[in-house]
Design a protein around this motif. Structure first.
Motif, short mmCIF file in Angstrom:
data_model
loop_
_atom_site.label_atom_id
_atom_site.label_comp_id
_atom_site.label_asym_id
_atom_site.label_seq_id
_atom_site.Cartn_x
_atom_site.Cartn_y
_atom_site.Cartn_z
N HIS A 31 0.84 -1.21 0.00
CA HIS A 31 0.00 0.00 0.00
C HIS A 31 0.87 1.25 0.00
CE1 HIS A 31 -4.25 -1.20 0.44
NE2 HIS A 31 -3.74 -2.31 0.94
N GLN A 32 1.93 1.25 0.80
CA GLN A 32 2.81 2.41 0.87
C GLN A 32 3.55 2.61 -0.45
OE1 GLN A 32 2.92 4.65 3.56
NE2 GLN A 32 3.84 5.82 1.91
N ILE A 33 3.99 1.52 -1.06
CA ILE A 33 4.66 1.61 -2.35
C ILE A 33 3.72 2.20 -3.39
CG2 ILE A 33 5.63 0.23 -4.25
CD1 ILE A 33 6.70 -1.68 -2.00
N ALA A 34 2.46 1.77 -3.38
CA ALA A 34 1.48 2.31 -4.33
C ALA A 34 1.27 3.80 -4.11
CB ALA A 34 0.15 1.56 -4.19
N GLU A 35 1.20 4.23 -2.85
CA GLU A 35 1.04 5.66 -2.57
C GLU A 35 2.25 6.45 -3.04
OE1 GLU A 35 -0.26 7.09 1.23
OE2 GLU A 35 -1.56 5.35 1.52
N ASP A 36 3.44 5.89 -2.84
CA ASP A 36 4.67 6.60 -3.20
C ASP A 36 4.95 6.61 -4.70
OD1 ASP A 36 5.05 7.05 -0.49
OD2 ASP A 36 6.55 5.45 -0.26
N PHE A 37 4.64 5.52 -5.38
CA PHE A 37 5.09 5.37 -6.77
C PHE A 37 4.00 5.08 -7.79
CE2 PHE A 37 8.57 3.91 -3.99
CZ PHE A 37 9.50 4.88 -4.29
N GLY A 38 2.75 4.90 -7.36
CA GLY A 38 1.67 4.57 -8.28
C GLY A 38 1.59 5.53 -9.45
N PRO A 43 10.86 1.72 -8.41
CA PRO A 43 12.28 1.41 -8.26
C PRO A 43 12.55 -0.07 -8.53
CG PRO A 43 11.52 2.77 -6.44
CD PRO A 43 10.30 2.35 -7.21
N GLU A 44 13.70 -0.35 -9.09
CA GLU A 44 14.07 -1.73 -9.47
C GLU A 44 14.03 -2.70 -8.30
OE1 GLU A 44 17.47 -2.32 -11.95
OE2 GLU A 44 17.01 -0.54 -13.13
N GLU A 45 14.28 -2.21 -7.08
CA GLU A 45 14.33 -3.10 -5.92
C GLU A 45 13.02 -3.83 -5.68
OE1 GLU A 45 13.87 -0.89 -1.90
OE2 GLU A 45 14.61 0.61 -3.31
N TYR A 46 11.91 -3.33 -6.21
CA TYR A 46 10.61 -3.97 -6.01
C TYR A 46 10.27 -4.97 -7.10
CZ TYR A 46 10.17 -0.29 -2.57
OH TYR A 46 10.39 0.54 -1.51
N GLY A 47 11.09 -5.11 -8.11
CA GLY A 47 10.85 -6.08 -9.18
C GLY A 47 9.46 -5.97 -9.76
N ALA A 48 8.99 -4.74 -9.93
CA ALA A 48 7.62 -4.52 -10.39
C ALA A 48 7.38 -5.09 -11.78
CB ALA A 48 7.31 -3.02 -10.38
N LYS A 49 6.22 -5.68 -11.93
CA LYS A 49 5.80 -6.22 -13.22
C LYS A 49 4.41 -5.67 -13.50
CE LYS A 49 4.75 -10.43 -15.69
NZ LYS A 49 4.54 -11.85 -15.62
N CYS A 50 4.28 -4.90 -14.55
CA CYS A 50 2.98 -4.34 -14.91
C CYS A 50 2.10 -5.46 -15.44
CB CYS A 50 3.14 -3.25 -15.96
SG CYS A 50 1.58 -2.45 -16.40
N VAL A 51 0.95 -5.66 -14.80
CA VAL A 51 0.04 -6.71 -15.25
C VAL A 51 -1.11 -6.12 -16.08
CG1 VAL A 51 0.64 -8.36 -13.47
CG2 VAL A 51 -1.16 -6.70 -13.02
N HIS A 52 -1.40 -4.84 -15.90
CA HIS A 52 -2.33 -4.13 -16.79
C HIS A 52 -2.27 -2.65 -16.50
CE1 HIS A 52 -5.70 -2.86 -14.16
NE2 HIS A 52 -5.40 -3.94 -13.45
N ARG A 53 -2.57 -1.85 -17.49
CA ARG A 53 -2.70 -0.41 -17.31
C ARG A 53 -3.77 0.06 -18.28
NH1 ARG A 53 2.50 2.95 -17.05
NH2 ARG A 53 2.27 2.49 -14.86
N ASP A 54 -4.84 0.56 -17.73
CA ASP A 54 -5.94 1.09 -18.52
C ASP A 54 -6.06 2.57 -18.20
OD1 ASP A 54 -6.69 -1.53 -19.44
OD2 ASP A 54 -7.59 -1.86 -17.48
N PHE A 55 -6.47 3.34 -19.20
CA PHE A 55 -6.67 4.76 -18.94
C PHE A 55 -7.73 5.30 -19.87
CE2 PHE A 55 -3.53 4.57 -22.26
CZ PHE A 55 -3.89 5.59 -23.13
N PHE A 56 -8.27 6.43 -19.49
CA PHE A 56 -9.17 7.17 -20.36
C PHE A 56 -9.02 8.64 -20.01
CE2 PHE A 56 -11.60 5.93 -16.64
CZ PHE A 56 -12.29 7.08 -16.28
N THR A 57 -9.46 9.49 -20.90
CA THR A 57 -9.38 10.92 -20.66
C THR A 57 -10.78 11.49 -20.50
OG1 THR A 57 -9.36 11.38 -23.02
CG2 THR A 57 -7.22 11.18 -21.94
N GLN A 58 -10.86 12.61 -19.80
CA GLN A 58 -12.14 13.30 -19.63
C GLN A 58 -11.86 14.73 -19.20
OE1 GLN A 58 -14.10 10.97 -16.61
NE2 GLN A 58 -13.38 12.27 -14.98
N ASP A 59 -12.90 15.52 -19.10
CA ASP A 59 -12.81 16.89 -18.60
C ASP A 59 -11.77 17.74 -19.34
OD1 ASP A 59 -14.74 16.21 -16.72
OD2 ASP A 59 -13.24 15.69 -15.22
#
Length: 64
Positions: A31-38, A43-59
Motif C-alpha cells: 500500500h505504501q509503495i502504491a502511494e509513493d510510486f503509483g 524502483p528496481e528493488e521492487y521487481g515490479a511487473k505491470c500486469v495491466h494499465r488502462d486509462f481514459f481521458t475526460q474533462d
C-alpha cells in the motif's frame, strides 16, 4: 495554438516484491509503495511487473 487541461484517469495493476515477516506486513508495505510510486516508474528493488494499465481521458477545458 491553445492550451488545454485534460484529466487522465489511470487504473493499473502492478505486482511487486517486498520483504516482510507476515502477509499483513507485506500488504501494508505494498500500500505504501502504491502511494509513493503509483502511476510512475517503480524502483528496481521492487521487481515490479505491470500486469495491466488502462486509462481514459475526460474533462477537457481550455486554460489561459
Amino acid at each position: 495554438m491553445k492550451t488545454y487541461r485534460v484529466s487522465i484517469c489511470l487504473d493499473e495493476g502492478q505486482a511487486v516484491k517486498v520483504k516482510a515477516n507476515t502477509p499483513e506486513e507485506a500488504e501494508q508495505k505494498a500500500h505504501q509503495i502504491a502511494e509513493d510510486f503509483g502511476g510512475t516508474k517503480y524502483p528496481e528493488e521492487y521487481g515490479a511487473k505491470c500486469v495491466h494499465r488502462d486509462f481514459f481521458t475526460q474533462d477537457v477545458e481550455e486554460v489561459k
